[in-house]
Scaffold this motif. Structure first.
Motif, PDB file in Angstrom:
ATOM      1  N   GLY A 169      49.689  35.752  37.552  1.00 27.73           N
ATOM      2  CA  GLY A 169      50.212  35.761  36.182  1.00 27.73           C
ATOM      3  C   GLY A 169      50.031  37.126  35.563  1.00 27.73           C
ATOM      4  O   GLY A 169      49.844  38.132  36.243  1.00 27.73           O
ATOM      5  N   SER A 170      50.112  37.158  34.234  1.00 32.80           N
ATOM      6  CA  SER A 170      49.891  38.394  33.507  1.00 32.80           C
ATOM      7  C   SER A 170      48.384  38.676  33.470  1.00 32.80           C
ATOM      8  O   SER A 170      47.606  37.820  33.054  1.00 32.80           O
ATOM      9  CB  SER A 170      50.421  38.246  32.079  1.00 32.80           C
ATOM     10  N   ILE A 171      47.979  39.864  33.907  1.00 29.57           N
ATOM     11  CA  ILE A 171      46.546  40.207  33.925  1.00 29.57           C
ATOM     12  C   ILE A 171      46.198  40.771  32.550  1.00 29.57           C
ATOM     13  O   ILE A 171      46.697  41.819  32.158  1.00 29.57           O
ATOM     14  CB  ILE A 171      46.242  41.216  35.046  1.00 29.57           C
ATOM     15  N   ASP A 172      45.370  40.033  31.815  1.00 29.51           N
ATOM     16  CA  ASP A 172      45.183  40.337  30.390  1.00 29.51           C
ATOM     17  C   ASP A 172      43.869  41.014  30.046  1.00 29.51           C
ATOM     18  O   ASP A 172      43.695  41.484  28.921  1.00 29.51           O
ATOM     19  CB  ASP A 172      45.300  39.040  29.572  1.00 29.51           C
ATOM     20  N   CYS A 173      42.901  41.045  30.972  1.00 32.46           N
ATOM     21  CA  CYS A 173      41.605  41.643  30.619  1.00 32.46           C
ATOM     22  C   CYS A 173      40.901  42.127  31.883  1.00 32.46           C
ATOM     23  O   CYS A 173      41.098  41.578  32.964  1.00 32.46           O
ATOM     24  CB  CYS A 173      40.730  40.631  29.873  1.00 32.46           C
ATOM     25  N   ILE A 174      40.089  43.167  31.706  1.00 33.05           N
ATOM     26  CA  ILE A 174      39.409  43.762  32.864  1.00 33.05           C
ATOM     27  C   ILE A 174      38.099  44.406  32.421  1.00 33.05           C
ATOM     28  O   ILE A 174      37.993  44.879  31.295  1.00 33.05           O
ATOM     29  CB  ILE A 174      40.318  44.817  33.539  1.00 33.05           C
ATOM     30  N   GLN A 175      37.117  44.388  33.305  1.00 37.21           N
ATOM     31  CA  GLN A 175      35.828  45.011  32.981  1.00 37.21           C
ATOM     32  C   GLN A 175      35.161  45.457  34.286  1.00 37.21           C
ATOM     33  O   GLN A 175      35.172  44.719  35.272  1.00 37.21           O
ATOM     34  CB  GLN A 175      34.942  43.975  32.291  1.00 37.21           C
ATOM     35  N   LEU A 176      34.585  46.647  34.279  1.00 34.90           N
ATOM     36  CA  LEU A 176      33.812  47.111  35.439  1.00 34.90           C
ATOM     37  C   LEU A 176      32.417  46.483  35.398  1.00 34.90           C
ATOM     38  O   LEU A 176      31.812  46.375  34.337  1.00 34.90           O
ATOM     39  CB  LEU A 176      33.684  48.634  35.422  1.00 34.90           C
ATOM     40  N   ILE A 177      31.931  46.040  36.559  1.00 42.18           N
ATOM     41  CA  ILE A 177      30.573  45.471  36.650  1.00 42.18           C
ATOM     42  C   ILE A 177      29.600  46.601  36.976  1.00 42.18           C
ATOM     43  O   ILE A 177      28.532  46.720  36.398  1.00 42.18           O
ATOM     44  CB  ILE A 177      30.520  44.383  37.746  1.00 42.18           C
ATOM     45  N   ASN A 178      29.992  47.434  37.947  1.00 38.70           N
ATOM     46  CA  ASN A 178      29.243  48.646  38.295  1.00 38.70           C
ATOM     47  C   ASN A 178      30.280  49.634  38.823  1.00 38.70           C
ATOM     48  O   ASN A 178      31.476  49.392  38.678  1.00 38.70           O
ATOM     49  CB  ASN A 178      28.145  48.333  39.332  1.00 38.70           C
ATOM     50  N   GLU A 179      29.837  50.731  39.421  1.00 42.80           N
ATOM     51  CA  GLU A 179      30.815  51.745  39.850  1.00 42.80           C
ATOM     52  C   GLU A 179      31.658  51.282  41.049  1.00 42.80           C
ATOM     53  O   GLU A 179      32.628  51.923  41.414  1.00 42.80           O
ATOM     54  CB  GLU A 179      30.102  53.056  40.199  1.00 42.80           C
ATOM     55  N   HIS A 198      32.444  47.634  41.624  1.00 46.34           N
ATOM     56  CA  HIS A 198      33.042  46.299  41.471  1.00 46.34           C
ATOM     57  C   HIS A 198      33.566  46.077  40.056  1.00 46.34           C
ATOM     58  O   HIS A 198      33.044  46.654  39.103  1.00 46.34           O
ATOM     59  CB  HIS A 198      32.005  45.206  41.785  1.00 46.34           C
ATOM     60  N   MET A 199      34.594  45.209  39.945  1.00 49.41           N
ATOM     61  CA  MET A 199      35.134  44.888  38.619  1.00 49.41           C
ATOM     62  C   MET A 199      35.593  43.431  38.600  1.00 49.41           C
ATOM     63  O   MET A 199      35.734  42.780  39.636  1.00 49.41           O
ATOM     64  CB  MET A 199      36.289  45.818  38.274  1.00 49.41           C
ATOM     65  N   VAL A 200      35.826  42.944  37.382  1.00 49.09           N
ATOM     66  CA  VAL A 200      36.275  41.563  37.212  1.00 49.09           C
ATOM     67  C   VAL A 200      37.485  41.581  36.282  1.00 49.09           C
ATOM     68  O   VAL A 200      37.567  42.398  35.361  1.00 49.09           O
ATOM     69  CB  VAL A 200      35.126  40.680  36.647  1.00 49.09           C
ATOM     70  N   SER A 201      38.468  40.695  36.568  1.00 53.13           N
ATOM     71  CA  SER A 201      39.661  40.633  35.720  1.00 53.13           C
ATOM     72  C   SER A 201      40.059  39.174  35.497  1.00 53.13           C
ATOM     73  O   SER A 201      39.684  38.289  36.271  1.00 53.13           O
ATOM     74  CB  SER A 201      40.820  41.406  36.367  1.00 53.13           C
ATOM     75  N   GLY A 202      40.821  38.944  34.424  1.00 51.59           N
ATOM     76  CA  GLY A 202      41.276  37.589  34.104  1.00 51.59           C
ATOM     77  C   GLY A 202      42.759  37.595  33.798  1.00 51.59           C
ATOM     78  O   GLY A 202      43.296  38.591  33.288  1.00 51.59           O
ATOM     79  N   ALA A 203      43.443  36.472  34.111  1.00 52.82           N
ATOM     80  CA  ALA A 203      44.898  36.421  33.941  1.00 52.82           C
ATOM     81  C   ALA A 203      45.337  35.128  33.266  1.00 52.82           C
ATOM     82  O   ALA A 203      44.564  34.177  33.160  1.00 52.82           O
ATOM     83  CB  ALA A 203      45.582  36.553  35.313  1.00 52.82           C
ATOM     84  N   ASP A 204      46.614  35.112  32.840  1.00 51.12           N
ATOM     85  CA  ASP A 204      47.109  33.912  32.163  1.00 51.12           C
ATOM     86  C   ASP A 204      47.497  32.797  33.147  1.00 51.12           C
ATOM     87  O   ASP A 204      47.960  31.738  32.748  1.00 51.12           O
ATOM     88  CB  ASP A 204      48.266  34.245  31.207  1.00 51.12           C
ATOM     89  N   ASP A 205      47.276  33.040  34.464  1.00 54.89           N
ATOM     90  CA  ASP A 205      47.437  31.929  35.426  1.00 54.89           C
ATOM     91  C   ASP A 205      46.116  31.167  35.558  1.00 54.89           C
ATOM     92  O   ASP A 205      45.962  30.307  36.416  1.00 54.89           O
ATOM     93  CB  ASP A 205      47.918  32.437  36.793  1.00 54.89           C
ATOM     94  N   GLY A 206      45.158  31.505  34.693  1.00 56.79           N
ATOM     95  CA  GLY A 206      43.882  30.786  34.667  1.00 56.79           C
ATOM     96  C   GLY A 206      42.864  31.275  35.676  1.00 56.79           C
ATOM     97  O   GLY A 206      41.793  30.696  35.816  1.00 56.79           O
TER      98      GLY A 206
END
Length: 351
Positions: A197-207, A209-217
């Protein structure tokens, strides 16, 4: 982390319209928040007392020169790691730079051709990265009020951006279905794909790895060396709607406690979820649900990891697809307690 006690959650009220973004000062003493509200644009709160220390009123569109504040929805903000500068970005293509201590406006950066959707200071510097719905990333030098360069690559609006201390930033590319890592000195980019889906948010965990969230749940956990997610939690916040018209709850915010294995996600499913990145970041394990009603438009962990802040609204940060009438437009401070580490019986008693 222990399961948070819902009774210990503190609410800060003051925004008339949905809270869209927030940041915590590096010393964990203050929270800055922005909203869709034209009259109460930027608030500074004291964490300990919950007092509102400073409000910058906004104005009508086109009055930015006369007013201190923004004249349209604020969508994103960032604070420099020394706590000196605060940057805010709005729907009206403007980035404003503020003195975080006094809430005085220092400068306006114009140059993007559409709404500003993501801002991040490179850690340890006054270099600012901005992302916009015009599909570009720009680099600015805030200390010198200078524009540095523009980076292109996304095929659709950029919805979020984050950076740490390396000279690179990561972006979520909305409907183009990609997450990108921008290497600023090389002017190159790495492309990651895995959401549907549309990827709406993102955040780095450390240099790494990162995590992202989308509207496909879905929530995805990424390593910067692999093009596909290391872990993907589908329907992370469950499903909504009637039997024939079911769709997953959109993921509207993610946060990571830097250099740890703790991640949080928000939607409008009446709860914020905490997750553990286990098996060397190859698995996302659900930990606890924290009950909160409304759209969770922003999530941030304090530097010390002793509280999580959520910005709530009756509407989604980027639009007005739904409205949750019973929700309150406010900021929630969720205290986090750590489990005491089990003491080994052979260890001598320490005070």
């Amino acid at each position: 982390v222990q399961p948070p006690d819902p009774a210990s959650i503190r609410m800060l009220r003051g925004h008339q319209l949905p809270v869209t973004c927030l940041v915590i000062s590096p010393d964990d003493k203050f929270i800055f928040s922005g909203s869709k509200d034209g009259t109460l644009i930027k608030c500074k709160w004291e964490v300990e007392s919950g007092k509102r220390l400073c409000v910058v009123p906004g104005g009508k569109k086109g009055t930015e020169e006369r007013h201190m504040g923004h004249a349209s929805h604020i969508l994103c903000m960032a604070i420099s790691s020394d706590g000196k500068y605060l940057a805010t970005g709005d729907r009206n293509k403007l980035i404003m730079i503020w003195d975080a201590a006094t809430c005085k406006r220092l400068h306006i950066f114009a140059g993007h051709r559409d709404a500003i959707s993501g801002l991040s200071f490179r850690k340890g510097t006054h270099q600012l990265y901005s992302a916009s719905h015009d599909r570009s990333v720009k680099v600015w030098n805030v200390a010198e009020n200078a524009y540095v360069e523009t980076l292109f690559g996304h095929q659709d609006v950029i919805t979020g951006l984050d950076s740490l201390s390396r000279e690179c930033c990561v972006t979520s590319g909305g409907r183009d279905g990609t997450v990108r890592l921008w290497k600023i000195p090389e002017e190159s980019q790495l492309i990651f794909s895995g959401h549907h889906g549309s990827i709406d948010c993102i955040q780095l965990i450390n240099e790494e790895h990162m995590v992202s969230g989308a509207d496909d749940g879905s929530i995805a956990l990424w390593g910067l060396t692999k093009k596909k997610p290391l872990a993907l939690a589908q329907q992370a916040h469950g499903m909504q709607g009637t039997q024939d018209l079911q769709q997953p709850y959109w993921i509207s915010a993610v946060a990571a406690l830097h250099s740890s294995d703790l991640v949080a996600s928000g939607s409008h499913s009446a709860s914020v979820k905490l997750w553990k990145c286990s098996e060397g970041f190859r698995k996302l394990e659900p930990l606890w649900d924290i009950p909160l009603v409304g759209f969770v438009n922003s999530l941030k962990f304090s530097s010390a990891g002793d509280f999580l802040v959520a910005g709530l609204g009756q509407e989604h940060r980027l639009g007005r697809w739904w409205r949750i009438k019973e929700a309150k437009n406010r900021i929630c401070i969720i205290p986090l307690k750590r489990r005491a580490a089990p003491s080994s019986p052979s260890a001598p008693d320490s005070s």
